[in-house]
Write an enzyme that holds these catalytic residues in place. Structure first.
Site, PDB file in Angstrom:
ATOM      1  N   ARG A  85       0.824  -1.218   0.000  1.00 12.47           N
ATOM      2  CA  ARG A  85       0.000   0.000   0.000  1.00 12.47           C
ATOM      3  C   ARG A  85       0.853   1.261   0.000  1.00 12.47           C
ATOM      4  NH1 ARG A  85      -3.714  -3.132   4.237  1.00 12.47           N
ATOM      5  NH2 ARG A  85      -1.650  -3.415   5.105  1.00 12.47           N
ATOM      6  N   GLU A 126      18.565   2.159  15.431  1.00 10.50           N
ATOM      7  CA  GLU A 126      17.984   3.454  15.822  1.00 10.50           C
ATOM      8  C   GLU A 126      17.978   3.599  17.341  1.00 10.50           C
ATOM      9  OE1 GLU A 126      14.134   3.669  14.005  1.00 10.50           O
ATOM     10  OE2 GLU A 126      14.965   3.350  12.028  1.00 10.50           O
ATOM     11  N   ASP A 167      15.220   7.373   6.352  1.00 13.56           N
ATOM     12  CA  ASP A 167      14.379   7.684   7.512  1.00 13.56           C
ATOM     13  C   ASP A 167      14.559   6.628   8.596  1.00 13.56           C
ATOM     14  OD1 ASP A 167      12.315   9.156   8.907  1.00 13.56           O
ATOM     15  OD2 ASP A 167      10.927   7.529   8.403  1.00 13.56           O
ATOM     16  N   HIS A 195      13.339   8.669  11.668  1.00 16.90           N
ATOM     17  CA  HIS A 195      12.191   7.746  11.611  1.00 16.90           C
ATOM     18  C   HIS A 195      10.878   8.510  11.859  1.00 16.90           C
ATOM     19  CE1 HIS A 195      10.841   3.298  12.243  1.00 16.90           C
ATOM     20  NE2 HIS A 195       9.907   4.018  11.637  1.00 16.90           N
ATOM     21  N   ARG A 253      12.370  -0.238   6.948  1.00 13.16           N
ATOM     22  CA  ARG A 253      13.064  -0.594   8.171  1.00 13.16           C
ATOM     23  C   ARG A 253      14.553  -0.614   7.889  1.00 13.16           C
ATOM     24  NH1 ARG A 253       9.281   0.660  10.534  1.00 13.16           N
ATOM     25  NH2 ARG A 253       7.956  -0.537  11.938  1.00 13.16           N
TER      26      ARG A 253
END
Ligand code: DGY
Length: 318
Positions: free
Chosen positions: A153, A260, A255, A278, A231
């Protein structure tokens, strides 16, 4: 009597207030000794609210023996132990779709920024370089080739934006998507070889780990740009850093990262890289819609026995 819910990690304050009104909400973060709290009171909780980055691992699920439903804030579910939830018959809700547009918007913002040097130009103007120097020439986006890794999507929302830029679009994934309207290229390496820009929108998890390998980055090459809003685990980050530092890859808009919130030090000084914390779904509108869905998933479960948006593959064994 209100259902007793445990909250793991932070959520929007407005969601927390709403949850506290309808449920008997306890925040794990408030407990001085969380493991002791879980040992003593874990069996009281029938619901768990968590988020994509925090998830729910086997140890937490095991510490909640009465757990019947998890409601997670986010579309990613790579940090929820689905083998455990399925085995225990626990329903798992998440927040897909409502974030597609904002994630695709940010993917495109990163793509445009890397290609046209918006952030770099901003730094150039701010440091007073304009009167003395010319800003470097940048790279055209319109009419170029866009490869999408994972035409789900969010990938389709990226494709819709690319169409507005007159880009040629192709994608890869586990299998062709029916009526996609774009060319399917069977491997990430071939897609990268074809593309000028490669946008990663595939789900995280073990099956996609390092799908963007050293070979894929080589195939994208010194004029190619990688954009990752999926990811960090999907990209071999060590290979990515090496390729960017050695200019064997043209640029990257990132991003998400493997560890992280740690970002590889070597990326911080590179002008062909745009870094974001992110934040792809992080607009007020989208985060509110996600919060509403977290609440609705819980409510639907307790009212009707099923969450509104169930994580694929999470349906309890019959
Ligand atoms: C998501 O919803 O999965 C976002 O990436 C935030 O983690």
């Amino acid at each position: 009597m209100k259902h007793r819910i445990l909250q793991n990690g932070r959520v929007l304050p407005a969601l927390e207030a709403r949850l506290a009104e309808s449920f008997d909400l306890h925040r794990l973060a408030d407990k001085a000794d969380a493991p002791a709290f879980l040992r003593e009171r874990g069996r009281e909780f029938v619901g768990l609210v968590t988020s994509a980055p925090v998830g729910a691992d086997a140890a937490l699920i095991d510490a909640l023996p009465s757990l019947r439903v998890i409601s997670s804030f986010g579309v990613g579910f790579d940090r929820i132990d689905l083998a455990r939830t399925v085995a225990r018959g626990i329903a798992v809700g998440y927040t897909p779709d409502v974030l597609n547009d904002c994630v695709a918007d940010l993917a495109f913002a990163l793509l445009l920024d890397v290609a046209r040097g918006v952030s770099a130009a901003d730094r150039f103007v701010r440091r007073g370089a304009w009167p003395g120097e010319r800003f470097r020439l940048t790279t055209r986006v319109s009419g170029k080739r866009l490869g999408i890794l994972g035409l789900g999507r969010i990938g389709q929302a990226v494709a819709a934006r690319a169409a507005g830029f007159g880009m040629e679009i192709a994608y890869t994934g586990r299998r062709p998507v029916a009526d996609a309207g774009h060319a399917f290229i069977s491997t990430p390496v071939e897609l990268a070889r074809w593309a000028d820009f490669l946008v990663v929108t595939v789900a995280g998890g073990a099956s996609t780990r390092h799908l963007v390998s050293r070979e894929v980055l080589e195939a994208l090459g010194p004029d190619g740009v990688l954009v990752n809003v999926a990811r960090g685990s999907v990209v071999d980050e060590a290979a990515l850093v090496e390729a960017l530092v050695q200019r064997r890859l043209g640029g990257a808009g990132l991003d998400v990262f493997e560890n992280e919130p740690q970002v590889p030090q070597a990326l911080l000084g590179l002008d062909n890289v745009v870094l974001a914390p992110h934040m792809a779904s992080g607009t007020m509108e989208t985060r509110q819609a996600m919060a509403d869905l977290v609440f609705d998933n819980l409510l639907a479960y307790f009212d009707a026995g099923a969450v509104r948006c169930a994580v694929p593959g999470s349906a309890p064994l019959g």
